[in-house]
Each structure stands twice: as C-alpha cells, then as structure tokens.
Design an enzyme around this catalytic site. Structure first.
Site, PDB file in Angstrom:
ATOM      1  N   ARG A 122      40.543 111.902  62.543  1.00  0.00           N
ATOM      2  CA  ARG A 122      41.535 110.894  62.183  1.00  0.00           C
ATOM      3  C   ARG A 122      42.714 110.900  63.154  1.00  0.00           C
ATOM      4  NH1 ARG A 122      40.641 108.623  57.253  1.00  0.00           N
ATOM      5  NH2 ARG A 122      39.685 109.924  55.658  1.00  0.00           N
ATOM      6  N   ASP A 154      41.649  98.908  57.337  1.00  0.00           N
ATOM      7  CA  ASP A 154      41.110  99.347  58.623  1.00  0.00           C
ATOM      8  C   ASP A 154      39.892  98.507  59.021  1.00  0.00           C
ATOM      9  OD1 ASP A 154      39.689 100.394  56.501  1.00  0.00           O
ATOM     10  OD2 ASP A 154      39.207 102.281  57.485  1.00  0.00           O
ATOM     11  N   GLY A 199      32.955  93.951  52.395  1.00  0.00           N
ATOM     12  CA  GLY A 199      34.023  93.257  51.690  1.00  0.00           C
ATOM     13  C   GLY A 199      34.229  93.758  50.276  1.00  0.00           C
ATOM     14  N   THR A 209      35.335  96.639  49.005  1.00  0.00           N
ATOM     15  CA  THR A 209      36.602  97.321  48.735  1.00  0.00           C
ATOM     16  C   THR A 209      37.754  96.320  48.708  1.00  0.00           C
ATOM     17  OG1 THR A 209      35.754  99.286  49.849  1.00  0.00           O
ATOM     18  CG2 THR A 209      38.110  99.183  49.485  1.00  0.00           C
ATOM     19  N   LEU A 210      37.788  95.435  49.697  1.00  0.00           N
ATOM     20  CA  LEU A 210      38.864  94.439  49.736  1.00  0.00           C
ATOM     21  C   LEU A 210      38.764  93.495  48.546  1.00  0.00           C
ATOM     22  CD1 LEU A 210      41.274  93.128  51.065  1.00  0.00           C
ATOM     23  CD2 LEU A 210      39.721  91.898  52.598  1.00  0.00           C
ATOM     24  N   ASP A 245      33.754  95.306  56.092  1.00  0.00           N
ATOM     25  CA  ASP A 245      32.353  94.973  56.407  1.00  0.00           C
ATOM     26  C   ASP A 245      31.681  94.308  55.202  1.00  0.00           C
ATOM     27  OD1 ASP A 245      31.957  97.398  55.012  1.00  0.00           O
ATOM     28  OD2 ASP A 245      31.518  98.490  56.835  1.00  0.00           O
TER      29      ASP A 245
END
Lengths: 121, 166
Positions: free
Chosen positions: B145, B79, B84, B86-87, B82
């Site tokens: 959500r 989603d 980075g 988590t990615l 920012d």
C-alpha cells in the site's frame, strides 16, 4: 450444489438449483451486496424450424430486476466460449432491447483473488 | 490529479462538497484529490466489511461517517470500480440519508467488468486494463500500500494461489 445458503436478495419463487460453483458464488456475491436477483427466470428463443419448433434457445443464469440486466456466467476459459458468444450475439440481434452480459471465468477468478472465494467446481 | 481536481472543483464551486472515502485503499487518492480540488470541502471516512465468500451476512459498515450528510453534496472517492457492487452498496446506503447530491469519482475504472450499472460515477481518473494493481494506497494482502506510485503486479510476483487467479 450441496451448499444451500439462505439468500436475502433472491426474488425468485423456487429455490435456485445452481449448475456449478461459480453460479453459486455469483449468487452469494450479489446477495452480500443486496442486489436483487433471480435465477434463470426466462428462456429466449433464438432459432425455430419451419414448423415453429424451437431449435435453439438461451437461458441466462441471472436476472437483476433493478438493473434490468441478464447475466450469464461461464466456467469455460475465455478462449473456449465461442459458442456461447455466438448465442449471445444472436440474442442481442433478436432481442435488441434485452441487456445481457457475459461474465467470464476470468472475471470470477479475479473476484476470487480479491474476495478469497472458493470457485473450484 | 490536477486535471481531475480542476474539473471537480469547477463543478462544485460554491457548494462545499463532502468527500467520502472508503478505507483503506482510497486513502492516498483522497488526500491527493483533496489537495488538488481548489474549493472548500470536508473529508470523512467510511469502512465497509469485505465480502468473504458469503460468510457473515450482508455488506455492512464497519465504520460509519462522523458527519451527517443530509442536505450535503457528497462525493464518494473510490480507488477502483469494476463490478460496481461496492459503489452500488455505498451509494444506496448514503442515498437513504438525504444528501443534496451524490456523485462518485474513481481513480481507476474497469467498465467492461460491470455487473451493476446504476452508479453515480461521474468522474474517472483512468480507464484501467485488466491488470492487478498495487501501491498508491492499493494493497495486496495488506502489502505494498505504501508504495508511492501505482504499479502493475506481474503474476510472477504473486503467491501461487493468487497467480492462478490472475
């Protein structure tokens, strides 16, 4: 700082002694995601007098060896970081190959909101 | 969405990518991207334990993939990127499983908030302002959500503690 977590991704030799709560939270966040980090491993000379004595230096809070990136976190509000920004600019001029990023209080407040961190000093 | 789907579909022609989305906030984006892709692909979901002030050890998977990804072309569908972190964790974790390729697409990107840079982020929907978003799968304390579109959330609409942080 009274809190002394056991860090997994810390790569320094000595236990880090954080200056404020935001530095600690930054360390915990990096550690949680397994990003190797060091705390204040290097000081950069910014200015020297005529006799070579250091008159201005800058020590970024964190170094991320895998990213080859220095990170400075500041508890000051964005509008009050002019002096720190000037030092950062000097560092970039004097050490153009060094990657450094300033992480503002606002950045951490946003993270605090997202992750429910305790960032009060 | 159709532009993004067309671009990714062209890059993955004849490769049948596996789209992997972390729960929950990427779910709506995953579905819309899947419908816009135009190439054969498969879907899978993953869930990462959220950071909660450093309690409870390091990042870990609460729900792992159902499929093996060795030799697959994996596209992580996220989603917002920012910091980075988590990615970075996800790409490192999945990268150890030997995919043929590993890339990522984000609906929203905040590159000015990056803490780690070595990310496989190849596609971006929009570069986002430093605002709080809700809807289109993104929630705030699990609320909003289900709003069909993406909304800026004004600080006046947030609880007091959250407004201080915004």
């Amino acid at each position: 700082m009274r809190e002394a977590p056991r860090f997994q991704a810390y790569r320094g030799a000595e236990p880090p002694r954080f200056a404020n709560r935001i530095e600690l939270e930054c360390a915990k966040l990096l550690d949680f995601y397994g990003v190797p980090w060091e705390y204040e491993p290097r000081s950069f000379v910014l200015e020297q007098d005529e006799e070579g004595r250091v008159t201005s230096a800058f020590t970024p809070d964190f170094y991320l060896p895998e990213q080859d990136l220095y990170v400075e976190v500041t508890v000051m509000k964005q509008s009050l970081v002019t002096r720190k920004n000037r030092k950062l600019r000097q560092l970039r001029e004097r050490y153009p190959d060094v990657k450094v990023k300033l992480f503002y209080r606002r950045d951490f407040e946003r993270l605090a909101f997202r992750f429910q961190l305790q960032i009060a000093s | 969405m159709s532009e993004l789907g067309h671009q990714i579909g062209a890059d993955y022609a004849d490769r049948e990518p596996l789209l992997v989305a972390p729960l929950k906030s990427s779910a709506v984006f995953l579905v819309d991207l899947s419908r816009a892709l135009g190439v054969l692909h498969t879907l899978d979901l993953i869930e990462i334990a959220s950071y909660r002030g450093g309690k409870g050890g390091g990042a870990r998977l609460l729900k792992d993939l159902d499929q093996t990804i060795t030799g697959r072309h994996v596209l992580i569908v996220g989603d917002i990127v920012d910091t980075g972190l988590t990615l970075h964790f996800l790409s490192r974790t999945l990268g150890l499983r030997g995919p043929a390729s590993l890339s990522a697409v984000a609906l929203l990107d905040r590159p000015y908030r990056r803490l780690v840079d070595d990310l496989p982020l190849r596609y971006v929907g929009f570069t986002a302002l430093d605002e709080i978003f809700a809807g289109y799968g993104l929630g705030l304390d699990e609320r909003w959500r289900a709003l069909p579109d993406l909304h800026y959330v004004s600080t006046g609409a947030l609880p007091a503690a959250a407004a201080d942080a915004a």
